[in-house]
Design a protein around this motif. Structure first.
Motif, PDB file in Angstrom:
ATOM      1  N   PHE A 110       0.808  -1.222   0.000  1.00  0.00           N
ATOM      2  CA  PHE A 110       0.000   0.000   0.000  1.00  0.00           C
ATOM      3  C   PHE A 110       0.842   1.272   0.000  1.00  0.00           C
ATOM      4  N   TRP A 111       1.755   1.405   0.962  1.00  0.00           N
ATOM      5  CA  TRP A 111       2.481   2.678   1.054  1.00  0.00           C
ATOM      6  C   TRP A 111       3.422   2.898  -0.118  1.00  0.00           C
ATOM      7  N   PRO A 112       4.213   1.916  -0.568  1.00  0.00           N
ATOM      8  CA  PRO A 112       4.980   2.149  -1.808  1.00  0.00           C
ATOM      9  C   PRO A 112       4.090   2.453  -3.004  1.00  0.00           C
ATOM     10  N   ALA A 113       2.927   1.775  -3.092  1.00  0.00           N
ATOM     11  CA  ALA A 113       2.000   2.054  -4.193  1.00  0.00           C
ATOM     12  C   ALA A 113       1.486   3.481  -4.118  1.00  0.00           C
ATOM     13  N   THR A 114       1.198   3.970  -2.903  1.00  0.00           N
ATOM     14  CA  THR A 114       0.729   5.344  -2.726  1.00  0.00           C
ATOM     15  C   THR A 114       1.783   6.345  -3.196  1.00  0.00           C
ATOM     16  N   ALA A 115       3.038   6.061  -2.855  1.00  0.00           N
ATOM     17  CA  ALA A 115       4.116   6.963  -3.280  1.00  0.00           C
ATOM     18  C   ALA A 115       4.246   6.984  -4.797  1.00  0.00           C
ATOM     19  N   VAL A 116       4.158   5.822  -5.438  1.00  0.00           N
ATOM     20  CA  VAL A 116       4.286   5.762  -6.893  1.00  0.00           C
ATOM     21  C   VAL A 116       3.110   6.468  -7.567  1.00  0.00           C
ATOM     22  N   VAL A 117       1.889   6.237  -7.076  1.00  0.00           N
ATOM     23  CA  VAL A 117       0.714   6.897  -7.663  1.00  0.00           C
ATOM     24  C   VAL A 117       0.796   8.404  -7.471  1.00  0.00           C
ATOM     25  N   THR A 118       1.311   8.851  -6.325  1.00  0.00           N
ATOM     26  CA  THR A 118       1.496  10.289  -6.099  1.00  0.00           C
ATOM     27  C   THR A 118       2.465  10.878  -7.120  1.00  0.00           C
ATOM     28  N   ALA A 119       3.573  10.165  -7.369  1.00  0.00           N
ATOM     29  CA  ALA A 119       4.540  10.647  -8.369  1.00  0.00           C
ATOM     30  C   ALA A 119       3.913  10.668  -9.756  1.00  0.00           C
ATOM     31  N   MET A 120       3.110   9.646 -10.080  1.00  0.00           N
ATOM     32  CA  MET A 120       2.440   9.613 -11.375  1.00  0.00           C
ATOM     33  C   MET A 120       1.467  10.777 -11.509  1.00  0.00           C
ATOM     34  N   THR A 121       0.758  11.094 -10.434  1.00  0.00           N
ATOM     35  CA  THR A 121      -0.172  12.233 -10.467  1.00  0.00           C
ATOM     36  C   THR A 121       0.574  13.535 -10.726  1.00  0.00           C
ATOM     37  N   ALA A 122       1.722  13.670 -10.083  1.00  0.00           N
ATOM     38  CA  ALA A 122       2.526  14.882 -10.298  1.00  0.00           C
ATOM     39  C   ALA A 122       2.985  14.982 -11.750  1.00  0.00           C
ATOM     40  N   VAL A 123       3.377  13.855 -12.351  1.00  0.00           N
ATOM     41  CA  VAL A 123       3.803  13.861 -13.753  1.00  0.00           C
ATOM     42  C   VAL A 123       2.651  14.276 -14.657  1.00  0.00           C
ATOM     43  N   VAL A 124       1.443  13.763 -14.383  1.00  0.00           N
ATOM     44  CA  VAL A 124       0.278  14.147 -15.193  1.00  0.00           C
ATOM     45  C   VAL A 124       0.017  15.640 -15.076  1.00  0.00           C
ATOM     46  N   ILE A 125       0.119  16.189 -13.878  1.00  0.00           N
ATOM     47  CA  ILE A 125      -0.145  17.623 -13.676  1.00  0.00           C
ATOM     48  C   ILE A 125       0.890  18.465 -14.429  1.00  0.00           C
ATOM     49  N   VAL A 126       2.172  18.079 -14.300  1.00  0.00           N
ATOM     50  CA  VAL A 126       3.228  18.823 -14.990  1.00  0.00           C
ATOM     51  C   VAL A 126       3.023  18.773 -16.501  1.00  0.00           C
ATOM     52  N   ALA A 127       2.688  17.572 -17.016  1.00  0.00           N
ATOM     53  CA  ALA A 127       2.494  17.429 -18.455  1.00  0.00           C
ATOM     54  C   ALA A 127       1.320  18.259 -18.940  1.00  0.00           C
ATOM     55  N   GLU A 128       0.225  18.270 -18.194  1.00  0.00           N
ATOM     56  CA  GLU A 128      -0.947  19.042 -18.607  1.00  0.00           C
ATOM     57  C   GLU A 128      -0.692  20.542 -18.513  1.00  0.00           C
ATOM     58  N   LEU A 129       0.078  20.968 -17.502  1.00  0.00           N
ATOM     59  CA  LEU A 129       0.374  22.398 -17.362  1.00  0.00           C
ATOM     60  C   LEU A 129       1.217  22.898 -18.520  1.00  0.00           C
TER      61      LEU A 129
END
Length: 418
Positions: A110-129
């Motif tokens: 769970f916690w490693p998965a949460t960290a990876v999903v958080t990083a993926m979310t940040a990448v999506v935000i940066v790409a969309e911006l």
């Protein structure tokens, strides 16, 4: 959690890996087409398409990755890293984050998965911006909200599933403990019953015999007639005690016969089904009428001992037990595919003369004595490397003349050897 195949995430119990793989491949293809349409003359088209091919290859080989150990986690991290590099270069591939995020939640804890999903979310935000002409709060709030809602929802479902599994495990454990307690209580009650019966019957008879013989000894010279009367009375008490012992022993018939409603095939089937260490099967031929208890008990104990010998000494992998009813006899055949032995008369006599150093049982000799005592016959067919066949035959006369007391002269313990 399915830790044996490398899946340890909160979605590990959900079997949709193949569907996620197909969705990811489809999104890679669609995003590639979208990028080519929008950047037809761009110098980055070839590198981006090359990156898309790499990501597609990583997605395609998921089914080839070993499922044990850390391999699934390694595949997940490689796929996420390839996607991040591709998405930061070409934001069109941001949509591929959806199936990848589900794969992360399925494989990683769970916690490693949460960290990876958080990083993926940040990448999506940066790409969309990068594509937005001006700052749009929904570009940040949307992916973050979706990621948080997804993780929280599945975390709740995971906790509920764990709680239910814990309740099931506790219930199973409690049922097992209750069954064991009932078994112990039943065994103690049976021991108490036998103790009472032996004390109230056999014990009293033995006490009376002792007193009568002591009195006869004291009066043998002075009152010989009275002494002889006391001896005769002691003999009568001894016969009564013997009958009582036989009655108690008769109640100790093999447990497989309990509840069989006189059906010997049902009892044998239960013995064969409980065989451990060998593939055992049972066949019944003909109409098996009610078999006298002594013969049925002898058959059950013969099958039980033969199965144990087949495992411990013959090292057999398969045993076939056949019960056949003929108009003039009842036949039980037990055939194994084990190592076999020399079944010649001389070899059998030598085996019978040998004493086991641990003092366990009498093997085939004990089985033969039990069957012979009931008027039956035992035939042994075996040779080294050719398995063994035991054939016990009870003629009609033996079935009609069997007595309850003749079968309980001693049971050969399982695994006594040939």
């Amino acid at each position: 959690m399915d830790t044996m195949n490398g899946a340890r995430g909160i979605l590990a119990p959900v079997r949709f890996g193949r569907m996620l793989q197909l969705v990811l491949l489809a999104l890679i293809a669609v995003c590639s087409i979208r990028y080519v349409i929008r950047h037809e003359d761009s110098a980055m088209t070839v590198p981006v398409l090359a990156g898309a091919v790499v990501l597609a290859v990583v997605a395609a080989v998921q089914s080839l990755v070993p499922r044990r150990g850390a391999w699934p986690a390694v595949w997940t991290l490689v796929a996420v890293a390839a996607w991040m590099a591709l998405t930061l270069t070409a934001p069109s591939f941001a949509w591929c984050a959806v199936p990848l995020a589900f794969a992360v939640l399925q494989i990683l804890p769970f916690w490693p998965a949460t960290a990876v999903v958080t990083a993926m979310t940040a990448v999506v935000i940066v790409a969309e911006l990068r594509l937005a002409a001006e700052l749009d709060p929904t570009i940040v709030a949307g992916p973050v909200g979706i990621a948080v809602a997804t993780i929280v929802a599945y975390r709740a479902l995971d906790r509920e599933a764990r709680a239910r599994q814990q309740l099931v495990d506790e219930l199973t454990s409690t049922q097992a403990e209750l069954a064991a307690a009932e078994h112990r209580a039943g065994a103690l009650a049976e021991r108490a019953r036998l103790s009472r019966e032996i004390h109230d019957s056999v014990g009293q008879d033995l006490s009376s015999i002792n007193l009568l013989l002591q009195a006869a000894q004291q009066q043998w010279d002075r009152r010989p007639d009275e002494a002889r009367t006391q001896v005769r009375t002691a003999a009568d008490s001894a016969r009564a005690g013997l009958d009582e012992v036989r009655r108690v022993v008769r109640d100790l018939a093999p447990v497989e016969l309990e509840g069989a409603a006189g059906s010997l095939p049902d009892a044998i089937s239960r013995v064969v089904a409980d065989a451990v260490g060998v593939d055992a099967s049972f066949r019944s031929h003909g109409i098996i009428a009610d078999v006298p208890l002594p013969v049925a008990a002898a058959v059950i104990r013969t099958v039980r001992g033969a199965l144990a010998n087949a495992v411990e000494h013959a090292h057999a992998s398969r045993v076939v037990v056949s019960l056949t009813a003929h108009p003039d006899e009842l036949r039980i055949d037990i055939r194994d595919d084990g190592v076999g032995f020399d079944a010649g008369p001389v070899a059998l006599r030598e085996r019978a003369a040998q004493r086991r150093p641990d003092g366990r049982g009498r093997g085939l000799r004990g089985i033969e004595e039990r069957i012979t005592a009931l008027g039956g016959t035992l035939d042994i067919e075996s040779a080294p490397g050719e398995g063994t066949t035991l054939s016990a035959v009870f003629p009609a006369a033996a079935l009609e003349g069997a007595t309850d007391s003749s079968v309980f002269g001693g049971e050969t313990t399982g695994g006594d050897g040939p």
